[in-house]
Design an enzyme around this catalytic site. Sequence first.
Site, mmCIF file in Angstrom:
data_model
loop_
_atom_site.group_PDB
_atom_site.id
_atom_site.type_symbol
_atom_site.label_atom_id
_atom_site.label_comp_id
_atom_site.label_asym_id
_atom_site.label_seq_id
_atom_site.Cartn_x
_atom_site.Cartn_y
_atom_site.Cartn_z
ATOM 1 N N GLU A 126 78.347 36.243 -42.624
ATOM 2 C CA GLU A 126 79.137 36.977 -43.610
ATOM 3 C C GLU A 126 79.023 38.467 -43.349
ATOM 4 O O GLU A 126 78.021 38.935 -42.794
ATOM 5 C CB GLU A 126 78.696 36.657 -45.032
ATOM 6 C CG GLU A 126 77.303 37.096 -45.408
ATOM 7 C CD GLU A 126 76.975 36.736 -46.857
ATOM 8 O OE1 GLU A 126 77.396 37.482 -47.754
ATOM 9 O OE2 GLU A 126 76.313 35.707 -47.071
ATOM 10 N N LYS A 128 78.170 42.293 -43.580
ATOM 11 C CA LYS A 128 76.984 42.965 -44.126
ATOM 12 C C LYS A 128 77.438 44.225 -44.870
ATOM 13 O O LYS A 128 77.800 45.228 -44.264
ATOM 14 C CB LYS A 128 76.014 43.333 -43.003
ATOM 15 C CG LYS A 128 74.716 43.963 -43.480
ATOM 16 C CD LYS A 128 73.784 44.232 -42.304
ATOM 17 C CE LYS A 128 72.472 44.842 -42.771
ATOM 18 N NZ LYS A 128 72.671 46.174 -43.377
ATOM 19 N N TYR A 238 74.477 36.954 -52.398
ATOM 20 C CA TYR A 238 74.387 36.418 -51.044
ATOM 21 C C TYR A 238 73.206 35.468 -50.823
ATOM 22 O O TYR A 238 73.093 34.854 -49.767
ATOM 23 C CB TYR A 238 74.330 37.545 -50.004
ATOM 24 C CG TYR A 238 73.162 38.499 -50.119
ATOM 25 C CD1 TYR A 238 71.853 38.086 -49.857
ATOM 26 C CD2 TYR A 238 73.368 39.824 -50.448
ATOM 27 C CE1 TYR A 238 70.787 38.963 -49.941
ATOM 28 C CE2 TYR A 238 72.301 40.723 -50.532
ATOM 29 C CZ TYR A 238 71.015 40.275 -50.277
ATOM 30 O OH TYR A 238 69.959 41.154 -50.357
ATOM 31 N N LYS A 327 74.537 44.525 -35.888
ATOM 32 C CA LYS A 327 74.928 45.851 -36.354
ATOM 33 C C LYS A 327 76.069 46.427 -35.526
ATOM 34 O O LYS A 327 76.071 46.347 -34.296
ATOM 35 C CB LYS A 327 73.732 46.809 -36.300
ATOM 36 C CG LYS A 327 72.586 46.432 -37.242
ATOM 37 C CD LYS A 327 72.956 46.596 -38.695
ATOM 38 C CE LYS A 327 73.079 48.042 -39.100
ATOM 39 N NZ LYS A 327 71.800 48.775 -39.143
ATOM 40 N N CYS A 440 101.068 81.020 -39.273
ATOM 41 C CA CYS A 440 101.471 82.161 -38.459
ATOM 42 C C CYS A 440 102.950 82.436 -38.717
ATOM 43 O O CYS A 440 103.777 81.524 -38.645
ATOM 44 C CB CYS A 440 101.224 81.862 -36.984
ATOM 45 S SG CYS A 440 101.902 83.099 -35.851
#
Length: 691
Positions: A126, A128, A238, A327, A440
Amino acid sequence: MPEPSAPPTPTPQQLETARERVEELRGQIRYHDHRYFVLDEPEIGDSDYDALVRELRGLEERHHALVTPDSPTQRVSGEPQQQFGVVEHGEPMLSLGNAFDAEELAAWHGRVLRELGVDAVTMVCEPKIDGLAISLLYEQGRFARGATRGDGLRGEDVSVNLRTLRQIPLAAHLDAPPAAFEVRGEVYLTREEFERLNVERARAEEQLYMNPRNTAAGSLRQLDPTVTASRRLEFFAYQLGRLAGGSAPASQSEALAWMAAAGFPTNPHVERFGTIEEVAAFCEAWKERRDGLAYEIDGVVVKVDDFALQRQLGAVGREPRWAIAYKFPAEQAVTRLRAISVSVGRTGVLTPFAELEPVVVGGVTVSKATLHNDAHVRELDIRAGDDVIVQRAGDVIPQVVGPVFSRRRGRRLRRFVMPTRCPVCGRPVAHDEGDAAHYCVNRDCPAQLAKLVEHYTSRGGMEIEGFGEQLSHRLIALGIVRSLSDIYALGERREELLELDGIGEKLVENLVAQIEASKTRPLRRLLVALGARHVGGETAMALAVRFGEMAALQAAPREELEAIEGIGPVVAQAVVDYLGDERNRALIERLRVAGVRMDDDVSARGGPLDGEAIVVTGSLDRWSRNEVEALIQELGGRVGSAVTKRTTLVVAGAGGGGKRARAEELGTTVLDEAAFLALLAERGWREPAAR
């Protein structure tokens, strides 16, 4: 298979060097743990923190004598704050080990199989969530107490604040609840709420939160529960902890189903797999899809499904052997802001940008980042010399979130001031009251012309291949191109072009052919290419459908433009202002004389895609994304840049990123390229013999 040989015994000098480095790393990690978990004011990004922990763990694995019970690798980081009551967790709330690629994920899987003595195991995956882990205790089915993870053994009692979260049931939806049970989950903030709170902190001149996790933590730790209630925290369950009385689920997947039935929200993107290859594919898919979620995720959690196997595997140090976090590359990092520079766009708008010490963010080395405008820099008080939080999400241009104020203390850094003269041409800079933009005033500024030429010749404009940033700047600097119309005179200046370094006969031949081909582009492409404010693909298509030719558009009053669906008073006025300007009228006439097409045969009303709002994403096979979007507009559809509730269809190629995920969340129809063509065929469209 022979056992691997033991590593050589380190010398006393090597052991002492390792000991010094271990103590240094532990000190750094404890310092950053305190700032991250207790103060909610981190000073480094996740990737830098992970690198410190990985180095420490590696040294301890090589030198077992250096492992101590109080090492950061042996306990979960974070300590409860004293203003909250302390809660003893019945079972430790463990942290997860990390895998950063498919190889490390496979290595974890291999260790699991060897430990269990099996050939395969079912796993649950699942997303994170980047939030704050909490424990919820229920007695006789009613909410009794809630606590943060803290150090894994003891947490902070935040029961009163957790009661303000409407997603947490005060009474479980169970006919015969067990005597007691524990639910663990994540409190988090949506991206929208995270941005809202950071805007408030910026206005109050407070340190910005670095990520949603810290914002959620700070919100949950408010001493006044009404403040927590005002911040719209959300929750996903979870894990099912201790359960006293009643029949306990036998697996993680069963536990998730049990919690959902009891009234707890669980993540809808949970899936079960039997092979590590499937798990790795799931992780990689979410790396691409993460930006489509309403909340931040920083990886995927992978768990052995069967609880009996989890108990058999146990834990080592602070980490369970039966789970791992895959990760993603960190999307935020901290680096030094070397300087604040200013660029000039095609309409003359000056935009400040950050020149950074190079840093890896989201897997890409970043050395420059947008600062949006002067008001943004002043509001966040960003200064050259600051250590700043840099963010890059998906394909979004890197941006500076804000400075790390704790690192500025004692340093005298000058506030940024927008220049009063253009950094390119030296002419004065104007700033209208109530408008964030500075610009400008010199319409002949070389920087403006270079950007305009790049835009005009781009694929979204007149699509002249061979023109790019370098060639545009060279031709303008040499005076060969002084206006967009000069592009169409380059065929007469072949010899002059061939004298330039790096430009050969073949390149000039292709460039001239591309320029000639661009003359046939329809009015809708020309309107985009000219670069008038607020005129993009959809607006240009609407104007081409309504008027059909440039002359009719030039003669149209503002009221007639406003009456067109999708064009309001601001856009209508911008079009009238552009077409009414004498210089722009003269340019359009020169383009007409050069042979550029000034009409359009598009007739999208009643077309096969009339009324459809379509988003195109991913890599397509047959056509480019621009070509498909142009076709959609030709056939009456509206092209969107983001998937919303109004989107009726998404055409997705390979990848598709977050837009595909967002469409799936909203239940929007998603078609691949072949299915999209089949839909057009069903509605009577036939592809021309040659496009």
